[in-house]
Design a protein around this motif. Structure first.
Motif, short mmCIF file in Angstrom:
data_model
loop_
_atom_site.label_atom_id
_atom_site.label_comp_id
_atom_site.label_asym_id
_atom_site.label_seq_id
_atom_site.Cartn_x
_atom_site.Cartn_y
_atom_site.Cartn_z
N LEU A 64 22.37 -17.17 31.99
CA LEU A 64 22.66 -16.55 31.17
C LEU A 64 21.21 -15.64 29.89
CD1 LEU A 64 25.13 -15.71 29.54
CD2 LEU A 64 25.24 -17.87 28.17
N GLY A 65 20.45 -16.80 29.89
CA GLY A 65 19.22 -16.86 29.38
C GLY A 65 18.49 -15.86 29.49
N GLU A 89 14.26 -14.08 40.45
CA GLU A 89 15.46 -15.33 40.26
C GLU A 89 15.24 -16.02 41.47
OE1 GLU A 89 17.63 -16.78 39.07
OE2 GLU A 89 17.64 -18.78 40.39
N ARG A 90 15.33 -17.55 41.79
CA ARG A 90 14.58 -18.15 43.29
C ARG A 90 16.12 -18.42 43.90
NH1 ARG A 90 13.19 -24.31 41.80
NH2 ARG A 90 15.75 -25.16 40.67
N ARG A 105 23.75 -21.91 36.01
CA ARG A 105 24.49 -22.58 36.15
C ARG A 105 26.38 -21.62 34.94
NH1 ARG A 105 21.32 -26.45 32.27
NH2 ARG A 105 20.49 -24.48 32.57
N LEU A 148 32.45 -24.62 31.90
CA LEU A 148 33.53 -24.50 32.34
C LEU A 148 34.78 -23.55 31.92
CD1 LEU A 148 33.18 -27.69 30.46
CD2 LEU A 148 34.99 -27.85 32.53
N MET A 175 34.53 -21.40 29.49
CA MET A 175 35.01 -21.42 27.87
C MET A 175 33.63 -20.51 26.73
SD MET A 175 37.48 -24.63 26.58
CE MET A 175 39.24 -23.57 26.36
N VAL A 195 9.48 -17.66 41.20
CA VAL A 195 8.22 -17.48 40.91
C VAL A 195 7.55 -19.20 40.68
CG1 VAL A 195 6.25 -16.97 38.54
CG2 VAL A 195 8.83 -16.12 38.98
N ASP A 219 13.60 -19.07 31.71
CA ASP A 219 14.41 -19.25 31.33
C ASP A 219 15.06 -20.94 32.33
OD1 ASP A 219 17.25 -19.45 30.64
OD2 ASP A 219 18.00 -17.72 32.93
N ARG A 244 19.05 -27.94 29.88
CA ARG A 244 18.08 -28.77 29.60
C ARG A 244 17.53 -29.68 28.86
NH1 ARG A 244 17.30 -23.94 32.08
NH2 ARG A 244 17.06 -24.14 34.49
N GLY A 266 16.91 -19.56 27.04
CA GLY A 266 17.90 -20.67 27.77
C GLY A 266 18.31 -22.09 26.92
N ASP A 267 18.75 -23.21 28.07
CA ASP A 267 19.27 -24.20 27.24
C ASP A 267 18.10 -24.75 26.99
OD1 ASP A 267 19.10 -25.27 29.70
OD2 ASP A 267 21.13 -26.30 30.10
N GLU A 309 26.03 -25.44 22.97
CA GLU A 309 25.67 -25.03 24.71
C GLU A 309 25.36 -23.47 24.44
OE1 GLU A 309 25.89 -27.16 27.90
OE2 GLU A 309 27.61 -28.86 26.88
N VAL A 310 26.46 -22.47 25.50
CA VAL A 310 25.51 -20.71 25.77
C VAL A 310 26.26 -20.34 24.00
CG1 VAL A 310 26.49 -20.57 27.76
CG2 VAL A 310 28.01 -20.16 25.19
P1 FAD Z 1 20.18 -21.43 34.05
O1 FAD Z 1 21.91 -20.95 34.48
O2 FAD Z 1 19.73 -22.52 35.07
O3 FAD Z 1 19.20 -20.58 34.69
C1 FAD Z 1 17.84 -20.60 35.24
C2 FAD Z 1 17.61 -19.82 36.21
O4 FAD Z 1 16.24 -19.78 36.42
C3 FAD Z 1 19.18 -20.33 37.24
O5 FAD Z 1 19.52 -19.52 37.59
C4 FAD Z 1 17.42 -21.25 38.07
O6 FAD Z 1 17.80 -20.82 39.74
C5 FAD Z 1 16.62 -20.03 38.24
N1 FAD Z 1 15.21 -20.80 38.34
C6 FAD Z 1 14.50 -21.43 38.14
N2 FAD Z 1 13.33 -21.89 38.40
C7 FAD Z 1 12.88 -20.40 39.02
C8 FAD Z 1 11.62 -20.31 39.48
N3 FAD Z 1 10.55 -20.11 39.53
N4 FAD Z 1 11.41 -18.75 39.41
C9 FAD Z 1 12.64 -17.75 39.50
N5 FAD Z 1 13.57 -18.86 39.43
C10 FAD Z 1 14.16 -19.70 39.28
N6 FAD Z 1 28.72 -24.03 28.13
C11 FAD Z 1 29.47 -23.50 27.53
O7 FAD Z 1 29.43 -22.38 26.35
N7 FAD Z 1 30.85 -23.33 27.53
C12 FAD Z 1 31.24 -24.62 28.79
O8 FAD Z 1 32.10 -24.21 29.00
C13 FAD Z 1 30.25 -25.37 29.65
N8 FAD Z 1 29.75 -26.17 29.96
C14 FAD Z 1 29.39 -26.60 30.53
C15 FAD Z 1 29.88 -27.87 32.30
C16 FAD Z 1 28.81 -28.07 32.71
C17 FAD Z 1 29.52 -28.77 34.36
C18 FAD Z 1 27.60 -27.89 32.86
C19 FAD Z 1 26.00 -28.23 34.46
C20 FAD Z 1 27.19 -26.80 31.48
C21 FAD Z 1 27.82 -26.10 31.51
N9 FAD Z 1 28.08 -25.60 29.78
C22 FAD Z 1 29.05 -24.96 29.25
C23 FAD Z 1 26.06 -25.21 29.69
C24 FAD Z 1 25.72 -23.83 30.41
O9 FAD Z 1 26.55 -23.43 31.47
C25 FAD Z 1 24.94 -23.26 29.75
O10 FAD Z 1 23.91 -23.93 28.61
C26 FAD Z 1 23.76 -22.01 30.63
O11 FAD Z 1 24.64 -21.85 31.63
C27 FAD Z 1 22.90 -22.37 30.84
O12 FAD Z 1 21.83 -21.12 30.60
P2 FAD Z 1 20.24 -20.61 31.41
O13 FAD Z 1 20.09 -19.83 31.94
O14 FAD Z 1 19.75 -21.73 30.15
O15 FAD Z 1 20.28 -21.52 32.76
#
Ligand code: FAD
Length: 429
Positions: free
Chosen positions: A10-11, A30-31, A38, A54, A56, A220, A251, A382, A402-403, A412-413
């Motif tokens: 998402l980030g 994206e790997r 997530r 979830l 939400m 990456v 991210d 994270r 990101g998180d 969270e998001v």
């Molecule tokens: P990520 O989604 O982890 O994205 C990072 C991406 O980078 C991944 O796709 C990964 O594969 C990729 N990556 C990693 N390393 C590399 C690399 N070297 N090269 C290329 N790509 C790479 N939030 C809410 O707001 N509401 C909810 O209901 C909620 N419920 C949750 C329930 C659970 C059980 C969990 C686990 C999380 C929940 N969250 C919720 C939190 C929310 O899911 C996260 O905050 C959000 O998805 C994080 O996004 P991100 O972009 O930071 O990270």
């Protein structure tokens, strides 16, 4: 100007949508073979389960994520849950679990179980802490010092376990009060139509229509210092090929990003950064997905469960978007925080979660669809909320979103969106 984004969570997608909308050339690597990290769906026998969240959005259609989605032109419908939250309490006062029946009270009535003295204290603290927010201790400690009642600890552990996957003892009081302030400011949760994928798909559409490119199955493996200026990032290496950029947005959190840095001068600032990033402890959790013919909760809000052994809360998103389950079925999901000291006992934690569900839904028919645990490289957060490092790094053109770098008080998001908004201000001015 060219930006490379590491990770299509998402980030990363929010950042790519925003920069590509400003006319930047944007490439996302994206790997994994899928987009969304997530925050996307896993189709399973007609159910839309998820890779993490979830389904939400903590502040529904009026929070920071909804605002940013509107700003970048992403077409997402977020429906506010009504009620936004209820609290399941034992039917009889004095009971300490759900074995002998239960009832639900509205979240805004959380004061009712307090003693009269504590209710009066609460009114005083609600007013006085807005002027002088407390600092320097955990939220649990603040409760012990000010409103020490069993209910205070149960409701705060349940709320923060659900919202942040942390015990109140692990949430800094500053972050807790900022979160409470944001609840007043933006309101409670909502569900995006189509679930998490409804959001990430809309962002992909925006990125593609702005001319941005997303590569999947493209890990990456390093971030290389620039040839002319070793204090700046010059490129990323993906499958052995170098891709140059003016800025890099990661991210994948501070710790993983720090391990990718290559060829930079290892000065004091960079060494301190790498050490601090390595000290962050991701928050862990367990999600249990249930299927039922009849609703188990009956509304689209959160049901907090402060009298359960492990489960912090449960939602039933099909009361808002029936498309998240096959026709005539409901999708219900429980969440429980896993304490860091229990990470090596996940089977036991799952069993306790399942026991809770049997008590909470005693006499109701349901089937367990999937049990997922989240820690380390695929955690709930994270960076535990309140311990987030900033979006900047010692490398001036390398930013973290990101998180792993959430904005203050952002659940969270919502925290992810605040962090991206902040990063974009730094980059775009
Ligand atoms: P990520 O989604 O982890 O994205 C990072 C991406 O980078 C991944 O796709 C990964 O594969 C990729 N990556 C990693 N390393 C590399 C690399 N070297 N090269 C290329 N790509 C790479 N939030 C809410 O707001 N509401 C909810 O209901 C909620 N419920 C949750 C329930 C659970 C059980 C969990 C686990 C999380 C929940 N969250 C919720 C939190 C929310 O899911 C996260 O905050 C959000 O998805 C994080 O996004 P991100 O972009 O930071 O990270």
């Amino acid at each position: 100007m060219k930006a490379i984004v590491i990770g299509a969570g998402l980030g990363g997608l929010l950042s790519a949508a925003r920069l590509s909308g400003e006319g930047w050339e944007v490439e996302v690597f994206e790997r994994l073979p899928f987009i969304g990290g997530r925050f996307t769906n896993i189709p399973y026998h007609g159910f839309q389960l998820s890779t993490g969240a979830l389904h939400m959005i903590p502040h529904g259609p009026s929070g920071p994520l909804a605002r940013l989605l509107r700003d970048v032109g992403a077409d997402v419908e977020i429906v506010r849950s009504k009620p936004t939250a209820v609290i399941r309490v034992p039917r009889k006062k004095g009971d300490r679990d759900y074995k002998f029946g239960h009832k639900d009270i509205l979240f805004q009535d959380f004061k009712v179980p307090f003693s009269l003295v504590n209710r009066l204290k609460l009114v005083y603290y609600i007013i006085s802490t807005r002027k002088n927010p407390p600092k320097g201790i955990s939220f649990a400690q603040w409760c012990t010092d000010h409103i020490d009642q069993d209910w205070t600890h149960r409701i705060s552990d349940s709320f923060f376990g659900w919202a942040l996957s942390l015990r109140a003892a692990d949430v800094p009081v500053e972050e807790a009060f900022e979160i409470i302030e944001n609840l007043y400011r933006y309101g409670g949760s909502g569900v995006p139509m189509g679930g998490c994928k409804g959001v990430t798909d809309a962002l992909v559409k925006v990125i593609n229509s702005n001319g941005g490119v997303i590569h999947t199955s493209s890990e990456v493996t390093s971030i290389a210092a620039g040839a002319a200026d070793a204090t700046k990032a010059g490129s990323v290496i993906v499958c052995g090929t170098e891709h140059a950029a003016d800025i890099i947005i990661s991210d994948i959190g501070h710790e993983s990003t720090a391990t990718l840095l290559q060829g930079f001068e290892a000065d004091r600032k960079l060494q301190d950064y790498t050490r601090t990033a390595g000290e962050l402890k991701p928050s862990a959790g367990i999600k249990i997905c249930l299927s039922s013919d009849k609703p188990l909760i009956g509304h689209g809000g959160v049901m907090l469960t402060p009298y359960a052994k492990r489960v912090n809360g449960i939602n039933e998103v099909t009361n808002i978007d029936p498309g998240l389950a096959p026709s005539g079925k409901h999708l219900t999901m429980s969440h429980q925080c896993v304490r860091w000291e229990d990470l090596d006992k996940l089977d036991k934690e799952i069993e306790l979660g399942l026991e809770d569900l049997r008590d909470i839904f005693a006499g109701k028919d349901y089937e367990v669809l999937l049990i997922q645990s989240y820690s380390d490289g695929w955690p709930v957060n994270r960076s535990p909320s309140g311990a987030d490092l900033k979006n900047r790094t010692p490398v001036s053109n390398l930013f973290i979103v990101g998180d792993g770098a959430k904005g203050r008080g952002g659940i969270e998001v919502e925290g992810v969106a605040l962090g991206v908004e902040h990063t974009m201000k730094e980059i775009l001015g």
